[in-house]
Design an enzyme around this catalytic site. Sequence first.
Site, PDB file in Angstrom:
ATOM      1  CB  ILE A  14      -0.969   0.011   1.210  1.00  0.00           C
ATOM      2  CG1 ILE A  14      -2.030  -1.160   0.866  1.00  0.00           C
ATOM      3  CG2 ILE A  14      -1.670   1.379   1.402  1.00  0.00           C
ATOM      4  CD1 ILE A  14      -2.730  -1.356   2.457  1.00  0.00           C
ATOM      5  NE  ARG A  39      10.075  -5.148  -3.496  1.00  0.00           N
ATOM      6  CZ  ARG A  39       9.245  -5.776  -3.377  1.00  0.00           C
ATOM      7  NH1 ARG A  39       9.455  -7.052  -2.656  1.00  0.00           N
ATOM      8  NH2 ARG A  39       7.772  -5.559  -3.403  1.00  0.00           N
ATOM      9  CB  ALA A  83       6.164   1.628   8.632  1.00  0.00           C
ATOM     10  CB  THR A  86       1.459  -9.639  10.155  1.00  0.00           C
ATOM     11  OG1 THR A  86       2.265 -10.077   9.212  1.00  0.00           O
ATOM     12  CG2 THR A  86       0.561  -8.496   9.687  1.00  0.00           C
ATOM     13  CG  ASP A  88      -0.749 -12.684  11.612  1.00  0.00           C
ATOM     14  OD1 ASP A  88      -0.430 -11.570  12.194  1.00  0.00           O
ATOM     15  OD2 ASP A  88      -1.423 -12.998  10.500  1.00  0.00           O
ATOM     16  CD  GLN A 144      -3.826  -9.718  11.859  1.00  0.00           C
ATOM     17  OE1 GLN A 144      -4.754  -9.313  11.792  1.00  0.00           O
ATOM     18  NE2 GLN A 144      -2.699  -9.463  11.419  1.00  0.00           N
ATOM     19  CE1 TYR A 147      -0.912  -5.336  10.579  1.00  0.00           C
ATOM     20  CE2 TYR A 147      -3.256  -5.467  10.976  1.00  0.00           C
ATOM     21  CZ  TYR A 147      -2.040  -5.237  10.101  1.00  0.00           C
ATOM     22  OH  TYR A 147      -2.131  -4.644   8.957  1.00  0.00           O
ATOM     23  N   GLY A 178      -9.364  -2.835   4.210  1.00  0.00           N
ATOM     24  CA  GLY A 178      -9.599  -4.419   4.618  1.00  0.00           C
ATOM     25  C   GLY A 178      -8.475  -5.113   3.791  1.00  0.00           C
TER      26      GLY A 178
HETATM   27  N1  CAA Z   1     -11.617 -18.331  13.649  1.00  0.00           N
HETATM   28  C1  CAA Z   1     -11.737 -19.414  14.342  1.00  0.00           C
HETATM   29  N2  CAA Z   1     -10.816 -20.606  14.539  1.00  0.00           N
HETATM   30  C2  CAA Z   1     -10.069 -20.470  13.746  1.00  0.00           C
HETATM   31  C3  CAA Z   1      -9.816 -19.259  12.955  1.00  0.00           C
HETATM   32  C4  CAA Z   1     -10.535 -18.187  12.772  1.00  0.00           C
HETATM   33  N3  CAA Z   1     -10.328 -17.209  12.153  1.00  0.00           N
HETATM   34  N4  CAA Z   1      -8.313 -19.572  12.250  1.00  0.00           N
HETATM   35  C5  CAA Z   1      -7.908 -20.873  12.681  1.00  0.00           C
HETATM   36  N5  CAA Z   1      -8.925 -21.342  13.634  1.00  0.00           N
HETATM   37  C6  CAA Z   1      -8.859 -22.641  14.166  1.00  0.00           C
HETATM   38  C7  CAA Z   1      -8.459 -23.617  13.316  1.00  0.00           C
HETATM   39  O1  CAA Z   1      -9.632 -24.152  12.628  1.00  0.00           O
HETATM   40  C8  CAA Z   1      -7.742 -24.656  14.395  1.00  0.00           C
HETATM   41  O2  CAA Z   1      -8.780 -25.188  15.074  1.00  0.00           O
HETATM   42  P1  CAA Z   1      -8.558 -26.969  15.437  1.00  0.00           P
HETATM   43  O3  CAA Z   1      -7.741 -26.827  16.297  1.00  0.00           O
HETATM   44  O4  CAA Z   1      -9.988 -27.094  16.057  1.00  0.00           O
HETATM   45  O5  CAA Z   1      -8.523 -27.689  14.174  1.00  0.00           O
HETATM   46  C9  CAA Z   1      -7.258 -23.859  15.285  1.00  0.00           C
HETATM   47  O6  CAA Z   1      -7.827 -22.640  15.053  1.00  0.00           O
HETATM   48  C10 CAA Z   1      -5.763 -23.744  14.807  1.00  0.00           C
HETATM   49  O7  CAA Z   1      -5.316 -23.033  15.942  1.00  0.00           O
HETATM   50  P2  CAA Z   1      -3.805 -22.907  16.197  1.00  0.00           P
HETATM   51  O8  CAA Z   1      -3.408 -22.620  17.600  1.00  0.00           O
HETATM   52  O9  CAA Z   1      -3.258 -24.076  15.574  1.00  0.00           O
HETATM   53  O10 CAA Z   1      -3.175 -21.642  15.131  1.00  0.00           O
HETATM   54  P3  CAA Z   1      -2.057 -21.947  14.231  1.00  0.00           P
HETATM   55  O11 CAA Z   1      -0.701 -21.581  14.837  1.00  0.00           O
HETATM   56  O12 CAA Z   1      -2.191 -22.918  13.253  1.00  0.00           O
HETATM   57  O13 CAA Z   1      -2.288 -20.715  13.151  1.00  0.00           O
HETATM   58  C11 CAA Z   1      -2.761 -18.217  12.502  1.00  0.00           C
HETATM   59  C12 CAA Z   1      -2.827 -19.668  13.748  1.00  0.00           C
HETATM   60  C13 CAA Z   1      -1.311 -18.569  12.018  1.00  0.00           C
HETATM   61  C14 CAA Z   1      -2.983 -16.998  12.892  1.00  0.00           C
HETATM   62  C15 CAA Z   1      -3.580 -18.642  11.687  1.00  0.00           C
HETATM   63  O14 CAA Z   1      -4.840 -18.840  11.969  1.00  0.00           O
HETATM   64  C16 CAA Z   1      -3.834 -17.425  10.372  1.00  0.00           C
HETATM   65  O15 CAA Z   1      -2.797 -17.224   9.500  1.00  0.00           O
HETATM   66  N6  CAA Z   1      -4.857 -16.523  10.380  1.00  0.00           N
HETATM   67  C17 CAA Z   1      -4.964 -15.420   9.486  1.00  0.00           C
HETATM   68  C18 CAA Z   1      -4.437 -14.118  10.265  1.00  0.00           C
HETATM   69  C19 CAA Z   1      -4.856 -13.174   9.400  1.00  0.00           C
HETATM   70  O16 CAA Z   1      -5.911 -13.045   8.743  1.00  0.00           O
HETATM   71  N7  CAA Z   1      -3.776 -12.048   9.346  1.00  0.00           N
HETATM   72  C20 CAA Z   1      -4.069 -11.143   8.462  1.00  0.00           C
HETATM   73  C21 CAA Z   1      -2.849 -10.701   7.778  1.00  0.00           C
HETATM   74  S1  CAA Z   1      -2.739  -9.489   6.565  1.00  0.00           S
HETATM   75  C22 CAA Z   1      -2.925  -8.197   7.672  1.00  0.00           C
HETATM   76  O17 CAA Z   1      -3.026  -8.143   8.544  1.00  0.00           O
HETATM   77  C23 CAA Z   1      -3.272  -6.838   6.610  1.00  0.00           C
HETATM   78  C24 CAA Z   1      -4.590  -6.329   7.045  1.00  0.00           C
HETATM   79  O18 CAA Z   1      -4.451  -5.319   7.851  1.00  0.00           O
HETATM   80  C25 CAA Z   1      -5.871  -7.000   6.741  1.00  0.00           C
END
Ligand code: CAA
Length: 240
Positions: A14, A39, A83, A86, A88, A144, A147, A178
Site C-alpha cells: 500500500i 528494492r 509502515a 505482522t 501472527d 492478531q 496487530y 480491508g
Molecule cells: N476463527 C476461528 N477459529 C480459527 C480461525 C478463525 N479465524 N483460524 C483458525 N482457527 C482454528 C483452526 O480451525 C484450528 O482449529 P482446530 O485446532 O480445532 O483444528 C485452530 O484454530 C488452529 O489454531 P492453532 O493454535 O493451531 O493456530 P495456528 O498456529 O495453526 O495458526 C494463525 C494461527 C497463523 C494465526 C492462522 O490462523 C492465520 O494465519 N490466520 C490468519 C490471520 C490473518 O488474517 N492475518 C492477516 C494478515 S494480513 C494483514 O494483517 C493486513 C490487514 O490489515 C488486513
Amino acid sequence: MARVAIVTGGIRGIGEAISVSLHEAGYKVIANYASHDERAKAFSAKTGIAVSKWDVGDFTACQEKVASLSKEHGPIDILVNNAGITRDAPLHKMGYDAWDDVLRVNLSSVFNMSRAVINSMRERGFGRMVNIGSINGQAGQFGQVNYAAAKAGMVGFTKSLALETASKGITVNAIAPGYIDTEMVQSVEQSILSKIIARIPVGRLGHTQEIARAVRFLVSDDAAFITGSTLTINGGQYMA
Ligand code: CAA
C-alpha cells in the site's frame, strides 16, 4: 512550491501505491523503508521518488531523520504513517517479541513520526497526517491480538491528535483498509485467505491504488474539514 510528504513503509504494498500517487499529484515524496536496499534503489530509479532508510520504531532515528530530510527537501507538510508488520499467532503461542515488535513498528512509530513533524506543522499552520490502520483493528482477527491492538490504538491516537491540532490547520485522519492484494496479505496461508475473500461482499481483494486514492484526497486542500475520522475501505467486509 510543492508540498513535502513522507510515506513510511513507502516502497512496497500500500505504501508504494501511496508514494507513487502523491508523486504523480505533484508532491515531493520521500519514501521511507527499513530493509530491502536493492528494492528501494530500483523503486527510486523507476519512479524518481527519493527513498530514505530508517527504523520508524526507533524514536531517536525518527527525530534525526526528519530534521535532516527537512533541511534537504523542506519542512514536512504531509505524513503518512503506513509502515506495518505482522507476527501472527494465537495468544497462547505468541511470544513477547511478537507483541513488542508489532506494537513498536505499527503503533510507537506513529508517535515517533508525528512527534518529529508536529512542531513545524504547528508553526507553519498547515499539516496533513494519515494513519493507515486496518479492518482487523476494528473487527478483531484470530491470530492478531498484537496487530489488532496496534491498529485500534492508532484510531485513538488519530482522534486525540485531531483535537489538539484542529485549530492549527492540521488534519489527522485514519484509513482502515480491508484485505488488499499485497505481499503481506498473500503471506496468509492460501486456504485461510480463500475463506477470508469469500466473506468480502465485493468478492475480491482490494487494490493498493484504492487506498492510495483516498490518501491523496485526505491530504488535499479539498479535505480541510475532515479531521479525526477513520475511512473504512474494505469492500463491505466490515461496516464500522
Ligand atoms: N476463527 C476461528 N477459529 C480459527 C480461525 C478463525 N479465524 N483460524 C483458525 N482457527 C482454528 C483452526 O480451525 C484450528 O482449529 P482446530 O485446532 O480445532 O483444528 C485452530 O484454530 C488452529 O489454531 P492453532 O493454535 O493451531 O493456530 P495456528 O498456529 O495453526 O495458526 C494463525 C494461527 C497463523 C494465526 C492462522 O490462523 C492465520 O494465519 N490466520 C490468519 C490471520 C490473518 O488474517 N492475518 C492477516 C494478515 S494480513 C494483514 O494483517 C493486513 C490487514 O490489515 C488486513
